[in-house]
Design a protein around this motif. Sequence first.
Motif, PDB file in Angstrom:
ATOM      1  N   TYR A 111       0.757  -1.270   0.021  1.00 38.51           N
ATOM      2  CA  TYR A 111      -0.030   0.104  -0.048  1.00 38.51           C
ATOM      3  C   TYR A 111       0.856   1.246  -0.040  1.00 38.51           C
ATOM      4  O   TYR A 111       0.541   2.148  -0.933  1.00 38.51           O
ATOM      5  CB  TYR A 111      -1.047  -0.026   1.112  1.00 38.51           C
ATOM      6  N   HIS A 112       2.064   1.294   0.951  1.00 41.40           N
ATOM      7  CA  HIS A 112       2.787   2.561   0.970  1.00 41.40           C
ATOM      8  C   HIS A 112       3.509   2.569  -0.333  1.00 41.40           C
ATOM      9  O   HIS A 112       4.091   3.649  -0.623  1.00 41.40           O
ATOM     10  CB  HIS A 112       3.575   2.462   2.174  1.00 41.40           C
ATOM     11  N   SER A 113       3.872   1.273  -0.867  1.00 41.52           N
ATOM     12  CA  SER A 113       4.729   1.392  -2.172  1.00 41.52           C
ATOM     13  C   SER A 113       3.840   2.055  -3.145  1.00 41.52           C
ATOM     14  O   SER A 113       4.397   2.918  -4.118  1.00 41.52           O
ATOM     15  CB  SER A 113       5.011   0.113  -2.773  1.00 41.52           C
ATOM     16  N   TYR A 114       2.607   1.707  -3.146  1.00 44.17           N
ATOM     17  CA  TYR A 114       1.519   2.467  -4.151  1.00 44.17           C
ATOM     18  C   TYR A 114       1.483   4.059  -3.942  1.00 44.17           C
ATOM     19  O   TYR A 114       1.454   4.656  -4.745  1.00 44.17           O
ATOM     20  CB  TYR A 114       0.147   1.882  -3.921  1.00 44.17           C
ATOM     21  N   LYS A 115       1.596   4.307  -2.599  1.00 45.08           N
ATOM     22  CA  LYS A 115       1.381   5.639  -2.225  1.00 45.08           C
ATOM     23  C   LYS A 115       2.709   6.479  -2.591  1.00 45.08           C
ATOM     24  O   LYS A 115       2.700   7.817  -2.780  1.00 45.08           O
ATOM     25  CB  LYS A 115       0.998   5.870  -0.671  1.00 45.08           C
ATOM     26  N   ASN A 116       3.761   5.884  -2.668  1.00 40.74           N
ATOM     27  CA  ASN A 116       5.240   6.361  -3.037  1.00 40.74           C
ATOM     28  C   ASN A 116       5.096   6.659  -4.301  1.00 40.74           C
ATOM     29  O   ASN A 116       5.440   7.552  -4.879  1.00 40.74           O
ATOM     30  CB  ASN A 116       6.384   5.540  -2.541  1.00 40.74           C
ATOM     31  N   VAL A 117       4.590   5.751  -5.253  1.00 40.55           N
ATOM     32  CA  VAL A 117       4.406   5.801  -6.779  1.00 40.55           C
ATOM     33  C   VAL A 117       3.744   7.076  -7.090  1.00 40.55           C
ATOM     34  O   VAL A 117       3.860   7.669  -7.923  1.00 40.55           O
ATOM     35  CB  VAL A 117       3.883   4.576  -7.450  1.00 40.55           C
ATOM     36  N   ARG A 118       2.454   7.181  -6.299  1.00 43.88           N
ATOM     37  CA  ARG A 118       1.419   8.125  -6.755  1.00 43.88           C
ATOM     38  C   ARG A 118       2.042   9.597  -6.169  1.00 43.88           C
ATOM     39  O   ARG A 118       1.856  10.727  -6.760  1.00 43.88           O
ATOM     40  CB  ARG A 118       0.137   7.985  -5.709  1.00 43.88           C
ATOM     41  N   THR A 119       2.568   9.760  -5.081  1.00 45.66           N
ATOM     42  CA  THR A 119       3.009  10.989  -4.351  1.00 45.66           C
ATOM     43  C   THR A 119       4.392  11.237  -4.289  1.00 45.66           C
ATOM     44  O   THR A 119       4.895  12.375  -4.094  1.00 45.66           O
ATOM     45  CB  THR A 119       2.588  10.955  -2.995  1.00 45.66           C
ATOM     46  N   ASN A 120       5.254  10.324  -4.438  1.00 43.76           N
ATOM     47  CA  ASN A 120       6.802  10.262  -4.402  1.00 43.76           C
ATOM     48  C   ASN A 120       7.183  11.091  -3.079  1.00 43.76           C
ATOM     49  O   ASN A 120       8.305  11.642  -2.809  1.00 43.76           O
ATOM     50  CB  ASN A 120       7.360  11.365  -5.530  1.00 43.76           C
ATOM     51  N   LYS A 121       6.553  10.838  -2.085  1.00 43.67           N
ATOM     52  CA  LYS A 121       7.073  11.037  -0.587  1.00 43.67           C
ATOM     53  C   LYS A 121       7.590   9.806  -0.005  1.00 43.67           C
ATOM     54  O   LYS A 121       7.258   8.820  -0.206  1.00 43.67           O
ATOM     55  CB  LYS A 121       5.903  11.623   0.125  1.00 43.67           C
ATOM     56  N   LEU A 122       8.723  10.469   0.647  1.00 37.43           N
ATOM     57  CA  LEU A 122       9.697   9.265   0.936  1.00 37.43           C
ATOM     58  C   LEU A 122       9.394   8.765   2.387  1.00 37.43           C
ATOM     59  O   LEU A 122       9.616   7.655   2.848  1.00 37.43           O
ATOM     60  CB  LEU A 122      11.331   9.908   1.337  1.00 37.43           C
ATOM     61  N   ILE A 123       8.292   9.505   2.812  1.00 36.75           N
ATOM     62  CA  ILE A 123       7.615   8.755   4.178  1.00 36.75           C
ATOM     63  C   ILE A 123       6.963   7.387   3.894  1.00 36.75           C
ATOM     64  O   ILE A 123       7.223   6.467   4.500  1.00 36.75           O
ATOM     65  CB  ILE A 123       6.832   9.625   4.913  1.00 36.75           C
ATOM     66  N   HIS A 124       6.510   7.388   2.622  1.00 31.52           N
ATOM     67  CA  HIS A 124       5.663   6.221   2.113  1.00 31.52           C
ATOM     68  C   HIS A 124       6.802   4.987   1.851  1.00 31.52           C
ATOM     69  O   HIS A 124       6.834   3.744   1.866  1.00 31.52           O
ATOM     70  CB  HIS A 124       5.085   6.464   0.981  1.00 31.52           C
ATOM     71  N   ASP A 125       8.047   5.544   1.387  1.00 33.44           N
ATOM     72  CA  ASP A 125       9.135   4.584   1.124  1.00 33.44           C
ATOM     73  C   ASP A 125       9.531   3.931   2.370  1.00 33.44           C
ATOM     74  O   ASP A 125       9.866   2.806   2.662  1.00 33.44           O
ATOM     75  CB  ASP A 125      10.343   5.252   0.630  1.00 33.44           C
ATOM     76  N   ILE A 126       9.741   4.820   3.622  1.00 31.46           N
ATOM     77  CA  ILE A 126      10.290   4.271   4.892  1.00 31.46           C
ATOM     78  C   ILE A 126       9.220   3.424   5.565  1.00 31.46           C
ATOM     79  O   ILE A 126       9.316   2.231   5.932  1.00 31.46           O
ATOM     80  CB  ILE A 126      10.358   5.577   5.861  1.00 31.46           C
ATOM     81  N   ARG A 127       7.834   3.706   5.202  1.00 32.18           N
ATOM     82  CA  ARG A 127       6.689   2.628   5.847  1.00 32.18           C
ATOM     83  C   ARG A 127       6.770   1.387   5.074  1.00 32.18           C
ATOM     84  O   ARG A 127       6.594   0.489   5.412  1.00 32.18           O
ATOM     85  CB  ARG A 127       5.519   3.442   5.606  1.00 32.18           C
ATOM     86  N   ALA A 128       6.996   1.617   3.764  1.00 36.55           N
ATOM     87  CA  ALA A 128       7.196   0.330   2.696  1.00 36.55           C
ATOM     88  C   ALA A 128       8.126  -0.492   3.162  1.00 36.55           C
ATOM     89  O   ALA A 128       7.834  -1.615   3.420  1.00 36.55           O
ATOM     90  CB  ALA A 128       7.006   0.698   1.518  1.00 36.55           C
ATOM     91  N   SER A 129       9.310  -0.022   3.445  1.00 40.47           N
ATOM     92  CA  SER A 129      10.478  -0.723   3.626  1.00 40.47           C
ATOM     93  C   SER A 129      10.497  -1.329   4.980  1.00 40.47           C
ATOM     94  O   SER A 129      10.778  -2.669   5.275  1.00 40.47           O
ATOM     95  CB  SER A 129      11.683   0.049   3.203  1.00 40.47           C
ATOM     96  N   GLU A 130       9.843  -0.671   5.966  1.00 39.52           N
ATOM     97  CA  GLU A 130       9.951  -1.273   7.416  1.00 39.52           C
ATOM     98  C   GLU A 130       8.740  -2.430   7.429  1.00 39.52           C
ATOM     99  O   GLU A 130       9.229  -3.492   8.043  1.00 39.52           O
ATOM    100  CB  GLU A 130       9.546  -0.352   8.324  1.00 39.52           C
ATOM    101  N   ALA A 131       7.959  -2.222   6.730  1.00 33.87           N
ATOM    102  CA  ALA A 131       6.923  -3.253   6.891  1.00 33.87           C
ATOM    103  C   ALA A 131       7.391  -4.595   5.849  1.00 33.87           C
ATOM    104  O   ALA A 131       7.026  -5.666   6.582  1.00 33.87           O
ATOM    105  CB  ALA A 131       5.439  -2.800   6.297  1.00 33.87           C
ATOM    106  N   ALA A 132       7.938  -4.251   4.862  1.00 31.60           N
ATOM    107  CA  ALA A 132       8.657  -5.315   4.089  1.00 31.60           C
ATOM    108  C   ALA A 132       9.598  -6.220   5.227  1.00 31.60           C
ATOM    109  O   ALA A 132       9.648  -7.230   4.753  1.00 31.60           O
ATOM    110  CB  ALA A 132       9.261  -4.753   2.838  1.00 31.60           C
ATOM    111  N   SER A 133      10.373  -5.414   5.767  1.00 32.82           N
ATOM    112  CA  SER A 133      11.465  -6.081   6.620  1.00 32.82           C
ATOM    113  C   SER A 133      10.533  -7.133   7.936  1.00 32.82           C
ATOM    114  O   SER A 133      11.204  -8.252   7.798  1.00 32.82           O
ATOM    115  CB  SER A 133      12.410  -5.164   7.107  1.00 32.82           C
ATOM    116  N   LEU A 134       9.493  -6.552   8.133  1.00 30.28           N
ATOM    117  CA  LEU A 134       8.773  -7.532   9.163  1.00 30.28           C
ATOM    118  C   LEU A 134       8.091  -8.604   8.312  1.00 30.28           C
ATOM    119  O   LEU A 134       7.746  -9.496   8.944  1.00 30.28           O
ATOM    120  CB  LEU A 134       7.870  -6.342   9.998  1.00 30.28           C
ATOM    121  N   ALA A 135       7.712  -8.396   7.158  1.00 26.42           N
ATOM    122  CA  ALA A 135       6.891  -9.361   6.284  1.00 26.42           C
ATOM    123  C   ALA A 135       7.970 -10.349   6.098  1.00 26.42           C
ATOM    124  O   ALA A 135       7.665 -11.506   6.326  1.00 26.42           O
ATOM    125  CB  ALA A 135       6.545  -8.903   4.768  1.00 26.42           C
ATOM    126  N   VAL A 136       9.384 -10.126   5.832  1.00 20.11           N
ATOM    127  CA  VAL A 136      10.428 -11.276   5.637  1.00 20.11           C
ATOM    128  C   VAL A 136      10.653 -12.063   7.000  1.00 20.11           C
ATOM    129  O   VAL A 136      10.895 -13.218   7.086  1.00 20.11           O
ATOM    130  CB  VAL A 136      11.728 -10.609   5.372  1.00 20.11           C
TER     131      VAL A 136
END
Length: 232
Positions: free
Chosen positions: A64-89
């Motif tokens: 979801y946050h990767s999608y938001k990052n693509v739409r808005t280009n805001k780095l906060i969404h990249d941080i949220r996406a990467s932190e959620a991904a690390s916990l997914a792993v």
Amino acid sequence: MTQKQYKRYKKILIGVVAWLTLVILGGFLLDIPKMNILEHTARNLYFHVPMWFTMLAAAFVSGYHSYKNVRTNKLIHDIRASEAASLAVLFGILGLITGSVWARYTWYVGTPKWWSFDPKQTMAAIGVLIYGAYFVLRSTIDDPNKKARISAVYNLFATSTLPFLLYVLPRQFESLHPGADGNPAFSEITAPVMRMVFYPAVIGFIGLFWIIYTQRVRLKVLKQRTSIDWDL
């Protein structure tokens, strides 16, 4: 974090810890029916399967946050996406470990095997590897904006593969897992007393993910703000 936010976080944290404590106590103390082969190893249901539900929840938050990052280009969404991904792993690896240990003392008793390349085992491992590649990709790009955009696109692909790898494709092959071709569905073999613990366990571990996720995001944002003047 404001005082009000801290108090709300503290209540949620206490609630999640209390909830999981009850789940663990119920998981080990409640009587369960004796099932062929499984016996008391069936209690691993309360831990093994919730790991995969939690991984999926983390992956969808990340997607979801990767999608938001693509739409808005805001780095906060990249941080949220990467932190959620690390916990997914992390939860995916825990799912693989609890599954391998469970299989070792049920399916592979009398053999030295810990892994049999069962379709669901194999596809779950592939799903974790696909998500692991997300971090390899990120490590090869230095520019923060470029890293965020490229990894967001890859992450959307990785997220879209998980439902197929974990649930759709394994059902098309013969497998020892419930619900696969030739085996009864999970709901047909799970006693009501076990569902009383299983479903709260799913909710509890997803709650645990959310607690860890929000704190990791806050910590990462603080680090970024003190190291570089980004528009988060």
